[in-house]
Scaffold this motif. Structure first.
Motif, PDB file in Angstrom:
ATOM      1  N   GLU A   1       0.821  -1.208   0.218  1.00 44.80           N
ATOM      2  CA  GLU A   1       0.056   0.047   0.035  1.00 44.80           C
ATOM      3  C   GLU A   1       1.025   1.172   0.176  1.00 44.80           C
ATOM      4  OE1 GLU A   1      -2.874  -0.119   2.989  1.00 44.80           O
ATOM      5  OE2 GLU A   1      -3.955  -1.642   2.430  1.00 44.80           O
ATOM      6  N   GLU A   2       1.839   1.344   0.427  1.00 37.90           N
ATOM      7  CA  GLU A   2       2.943   2.293   0.507  1.00 37.90           C
ATOM      8  C   GLU A   2       4.406   2.112  -0.061  1.00 37.90           C
ATOM      9  OE1 GLU A   2       4.617   5.699   3.665  1.00 37.90           O
ATOM     10  OE2 GLU A   2       2.743   4.245   4.271  1.00 37.90           O
TER      11      GLU A   2
ATOM     12  N   ALA B   1       2.836  -3.281  -8.150  1.00 39.35           N
ATOM     13  CA  ALA B   1       1.985  -2.757  -6.979  1.00 39.35           C
ATOM     14  C   ALA B   1       0.925  -2.399  -7.547  1.00 39.35           C
ATOM     15  CB  ALA B   1       3.093  -2.010  -6.023  1.00 39.35           C
ATOM     16  N   PRO B   2      -0.100  -2.956  -7.926  1.00 36.67           N
ATOM     17  CA  PRO B   2      -1.359  -2.478  -8.535  1.00 36.67           C
ATOM     18  C   PRO B   2      -2.230  -1.720  -7.248  1.00 36.67           C
ATOM     19  CG  PRO B   2      -1.517  -4.561  -8.367  1.00 36.67           C
ATOM     20  CD  PRO B   2      -0.182  -4.396  -7.801  1.00 36.67           C
ATOM     21  N   ASN B   3      -2.118  -2.200  -6.033  1.00 36.32           N
ATOM     22  CA  ASN B   3      -2.885  -1.515  -5.100  1.00 36.32           C
ATOM     23  C   ASN B   3      -2.254  -0.489  -4.318  1.00 36.32           C
ATOM     24  OD1 ASN B   3      -5.008  -3.394  -5.711  1.00 36.32           O
ATOM     25  ND2 ASN B   3      -3.746  -5.019  -4.733  1.00 36.32           N
ATOM     26  N   LEU B   4      -1.360   0.078  -4.733  1.00 35.25           N
ATOM     27  CA  LEU B   4      -0.927   1.311  -3.834  1.00 35.25           C
ATOM     28  C   LEU B   4      -1.810   2.465  -3.615  1.00 35.25           C
ATOM     29  CD1 LEU B   4       2.818   2.151  -5.592  1.00 35.25           C
ATOM     30  CD2 LEU B   4       2.304   1.064  -3.560  1.00 35.25           C
ATOM     31  N   ARG B   5      -1.564   2.839  -2.297  1.00 36.60           N
ATOM     32  CA  ARG B   5      -2.277   3.899  -1.716  1.00 36.60           C
ATOM     33  C   ARG B   5      -1.537   5.206  -1.503  1.00 36.60           C
ATOM     34  NH1 ARG B   5      -7.566   2.702  -0.207  1.00 36.60           N
ATOM     35  NH2 ARG B   5      -8.083   0.564  -0.249  1.00 36.60           N
ATOM     36  N   THR B   6      -0.163   4.746  -1.293  1.00 37.40           N
ATOM     37  CA  THR B   6       0.929   6.111  -1.185  1.00 37.40           C
ATOM     38  C   THR B   6       2.018   5.585  -1.898  1.00 37.40           C
ATOM     39  OG1 THR B   6       0.004   6.331   1.120  1.00 37.40           O
ATOM     40  CG2 THR B   6       2.316   7.255   0.334  1.00 37.40           C
ATOM     41  N   LEU B   7       2.288   6.762  -2.889  1.00 37.69           N
ATOM     42  CA  LEU B   7       3.522   6.670  -3.615  1.00 37.69           C
ATOM     43  C   LEU B   7       4.221   7.979  -3.543  1.00 37.69           C
ATOM     44  CD1 LEU B   7       5.296   5.588  -5.918  1.00 37.69           C
ATOM     45  CD2 LEU B   7       4.096   6.628  -7.519  1.00 37.69           C
TER      46      LEU B   7
ATOM     47  N   SER C   1      -7.443  12.244 -10.057  1.00 35.87           N
ATOM     48  CA  SER C   1      -8.245  13.426  -9.593  1.00 35.87           C
ATOM     49  C   SER C   1      -9.356  12.955  -8.748  1.00 35.87           C
ATOM     50  CB  SER C   1      -8.516  14.174 -10.686  1.00 35.87           C
ATOM     51  OG  SER C   1      -9.353  13.550 -11.500  1.00 35.87           O
ATOM     52  N   LEU C   2      -9.683  11.919  -8.842  1.00 36.50           N
ATOM     53  CA  LEU C   2     -10.812  11.141  -8.131  1.00 36.50           C
ATOM     54  C   LEU C   2     -10.518  10.649  -6.865  1.00 36.50           C
ATOM     55  CD1 LEU C   2     -13.189   9.960 -10.986  1.00 36.50           C
ATOM     56  CD2 LEU C   2     -13.167  12.035  -9.923  1.00 36.50           C
ATOM     57  N   THR C   3      -9.209  10.334  -6.600  1.00 37.68           N
ATOM     58  CA  THR C   3      -8.827   9.396  -5.620  1.00 37.68           C
ATOM     59  C   THR C   3      -7.871  10.154  -4.367  1.00 37.68           C
ATOM     60  OG1 THR C   3      -6.928   8.280  -6.604  1.00 37.68           O
ATOM     61  CG2 THR C   3      -9.177   7.315  -6.634  1.00 37.68           C
TER      62      THR C   3
ATOM     63  N   LYS D   1       6.004   9.592 -17.715  1.00 37.96           N
ATOM     64  CA  LYS D   1       5.401   9.512 -18.748  1.00 37.96           C
ATOM     65  C   LYS D   1       4.864   8.173 -19.012  1.00 37.96           C
ATOM     66  CE  LYS D   1       6.640  11.915 -22.308  1.00 37.96           C
ATOM     67  NZ  LYS D   1       7.529  12.245 -23.713  1.00 37.96           N
ATOM     68  N   THR D   2       5.392   6.921 -18.580  1.00 40.20           N
ATOM     69  CA  THR D   2       5.262   5.771 -18.683  1.00 40.20           C
ATOM     70  C   THR D   2       4.653   5.026 -17.235  1.00 40.20           C
ATOM     71  OG1 THR D   2       7.368   5.202 -18.285  1.00 40.20           O
ATOM     72  CG2 THR D   2       6.745   5.454 -20.670  1.00 40.20           C
ATOM     73  N   LEU D   3       4.460   6.011 -16.457  1.00 38.40           N
ATOM     74  CA  LEU D   3       3.716   5.174 -15.312  1.00 38.40           C
ATOM     75  C   LEU D   3       2.287   5.256 -15.222  1.00 38.40           C
ATOM     76  CD1 LEU D   3       4.505   4.572 -12.209  1.00 38.40           C
ATOM     77  CD2 LEU D   3       3.886   6.922 -11.400  1.00 38.40           C
ATOM     78  N   CYS D   4       1.732   3.968 -15.100  1.00 39.86           N
ATOM     79  CA  CYS D   4       0.323   3.715 -15.438  1.00 39.86           C
ATOM     80  C   CYS D   4      -0.497   4.112 -14.041  1.00 39.86           C
ATOM     81  CB  CYS D   4       0.152   2.249 -15.648  1.00 39.86           C
ATOM     82  SG  CYS D   4       0.630   1.704 -17.183  1.00 39.86           S
ATOM     83  N   PRO D   5      -1.659   4.422 -14.073  1.00 35.61           N
ATOM     84  CA  PRO D   5      -2.637   4.721 -12.866  1.00 35.61           C
ATOM     85  C   PRO D   5      -2.788   3.874 -11.718  1.00 35.61           C
ATOM     86  CG  PRO D   5      -3.856   4.709 -14.999  1.00 35.61           C
ATOM     87  CD  PRO D   5      -2.591   4.427 -15.149  1.00 35.61           C
ATOM     88  N   PHE D   6      -2.894   3.937 -10.580  1.00 37.17           N
ATOM     89  CA  PHE D   6      -3.215   3.122  -9.443  1.00 37.17           C
ATOM     90  C   PHE D   6      -4.558   3.464  -8.902  1.00 37.17           C
ATOM     91  CE2 PHE D   6       1.382   3.991  -9.510  1.00 37.17           C
ATOM     92  CZ  PHE D   6       1.967   2.787  -9.418  1.00 37.17           C
ATOM     93  N   GLU D   7      -5.442   2.342  -9.060  1.00 35.31           N
ATOM     94  CA  GLU D   7      -6.899   2.631  -8.828  1.00 35.31           C
ATOM     95  C   GLU D   7      -7.191   3.205  -7.385  1.00 35.31           C
ATOM     96  OE1 GLU D   7     -10.793  -0.269  -8.850  1.00 35.31           O
ATOM     97  OE2 GLU D   7      -8.792  -1.024  -9.152  1.00 35.31           O
ATOM     98  N   HIS D   8      -6.189   2.983  -6.565  1.00 37.26           N
ATOM     99  CA  HIS D   8      -6.444   3.463  -5.122  1.00 37.26           C
ATOM    100  C   HIS D   8      -5.617   4.248  -4.416  1.00 37.26           C
ATOM    101  CE1 HIS D   8      -9.200  -0.128  -5.029  1.00 37.26           C
ATOM    102  NE2 HIS D   8      -8.057  -1.065  -5.292  1.00 37.26           N
TER     103      HIS D   8
END
Length: 368
Positions: free
Chosen positions: A138-139, A168-174, A226-228, A190-197
């Motif tokens: 998560e972090e 680490a698809p479930n990261l909450r803190t980066l 922007s939503l999370t 530029k190549t970093l994909c979004p994390f859902e949470h």
């Protein structure tokens, strides 16, 4: 720790570079000397344990410091239930034992691992994250250090961001901090994909043309979350002055942030915000969007004068009802400044001032 049962009960592990490097450089150390054992445990930050039985010396366990590294690797490999893992592996000497130990560190990745803190070069971070499975993580807190690259920087950074996104698809803190000034970080973002949470994003790099030429990737990351996002920290690694400001990419970055804000592409649910101050107009425009809900605010990069502080917070009069913690970089801590902030932000609980006046220092004030 070598006992798998004992190792499996370890929940938190922190390994510092000084310990590893000290062992590897002490190839001629006489481990029969009890003082060596004491100094080793002192590096770990704990008192030495009781000495072994009289019939057994440390030399019965290992003949050289390199053997200690191998034993550490064996112990780490058995730590299957770690929750927090911290490793500083920057610029370790590339001995065979070092490579063995770094490979063993990957074995701590488990579904229970909650937090990872890394101090590493781009190449070392890639070797530790590529192909890893960190579904429970998560972090993640990474501090990049300068070091040799095994491929062109753009390729290494693209591969690193790809590895991070898939591992680490479930990261909450980066948290990304970099002390590298001679490599362009643009490809990483530029190549970093979004994390859902993702709720907390912290980026501390030097916003210069040599180290961050294209900031569009970072803008895109903020849009995608922007939503999370609830906590956003965007700060340069250090202050710049005079001619250095001409090479900064911060003004372009903040202008794009304002455009995204107007298009409702910037996060509007922020509770804490840390941003650099380039000009007062841009700062006020950004803060007006968050004045009604923000609880923690940090304004850095530029040492503000009293008139500038009055201009910024004068525009937000009576709208900072929820603000509890404020940190400012200021030229001096004049009594007038403290009185002004106390009147304008009556709900403030703590105030931190980083003061330039002569020698940079920090003043913290707690309000009852």
């Amino acid at each position: 720790m070598i006992d798998p049962f004992i190792a499996s009960r370890v929940k938190r592990l922190s390994i510092q570079r000084s310990l590893m490097q000290g062992l590897l450089l002490s190839k001629k150390a006489e481990f029969d000397d009890p003082e060596i054992w004491t100094r080793l445990w002192t590096r770990v930050g704990k008192p030495p344990p009781a000495p072994p039985p009289l019939e057994i010396s440390i030399k019965d366990y290992c003949d050289r410091p390199n053997d200690v590294v191998r034993l550490m690797a064996q112990a780490v490999s058995s730590m299957k239930n770690l929750r927090i893992f911290s490793l500083d592996c920057t610029k370790l000497s590339l001995y065979k034992e070092t490579q063995l130990f770094l490979a063993s560190c990957r074995s701590v990745y488990n579904p229970h691992l909650h937090k990872v803190v890394l101090h590493a070069t781009f190449t070392e971070a890639l070797s530790l994250l590529a192909g890893a499975t960190l579904v429970g993580l998560e972090e993640l807190d990474i501090t990049f250090q300068s070091g040799p690259l095994v491929a062109p920087p753009s390729e290494v950074l693209s591969a690193l961001s790809s590895a991070l996104s898939t591992s680490a698809p479930n990261l909450r803190t980066l948290k990304i901090q970099s002390q590298v000034t001679n490599q362009d970080h643009s490809h990483f973002f530029k190549t970093l994909c979004p994390f859902e949470h993702l709720q907390h994003l912290s980026v501390q790099v030097q916003f210069e043309k040599t180290s961050f030429a294209d900031i569009s990737g970072l803008n895109e990351i903020i849009r995608k979350h922007s939503l999370t996002l609830q906590h956003l920290e965007l700060l340069p690694e250090r202050h710049v002055e005079g001619d250095e400001f001409q090479t900064s990419t911060l003004p372009i970055f903040l202008e794009q942030c304002l455009l995204d804000l107007d298009l409702n592409l910037w996060p509007l649910g922020l509770r804490s915000l840390s941003i650099p101050v380039t000009d007062i107009k841009t700062t006020v425009a950004l803060l007006q969007a968050y004045a009604d809900g923000i609880t923690d605010l940090r304004l850095a990069y530029r040492y503000l004068t009293l008139p500038e502080v009055e201009e910024i917070f004068g525009h937000l009069r009576s709208r900072l009802r929820d603000l509890k913690h404020l940190s400012l970089d200021v030229g001096c801590a004049a009594p007038e400044l403290l009185r002004f902030l106390a009147c304008e932000i009556p709900g403030l609980k703590s105030l931190t001032l980083v003061i330039e006046d002569g020698l940079v220092s920090t003043l913290s004030v707690l309000y009852p």
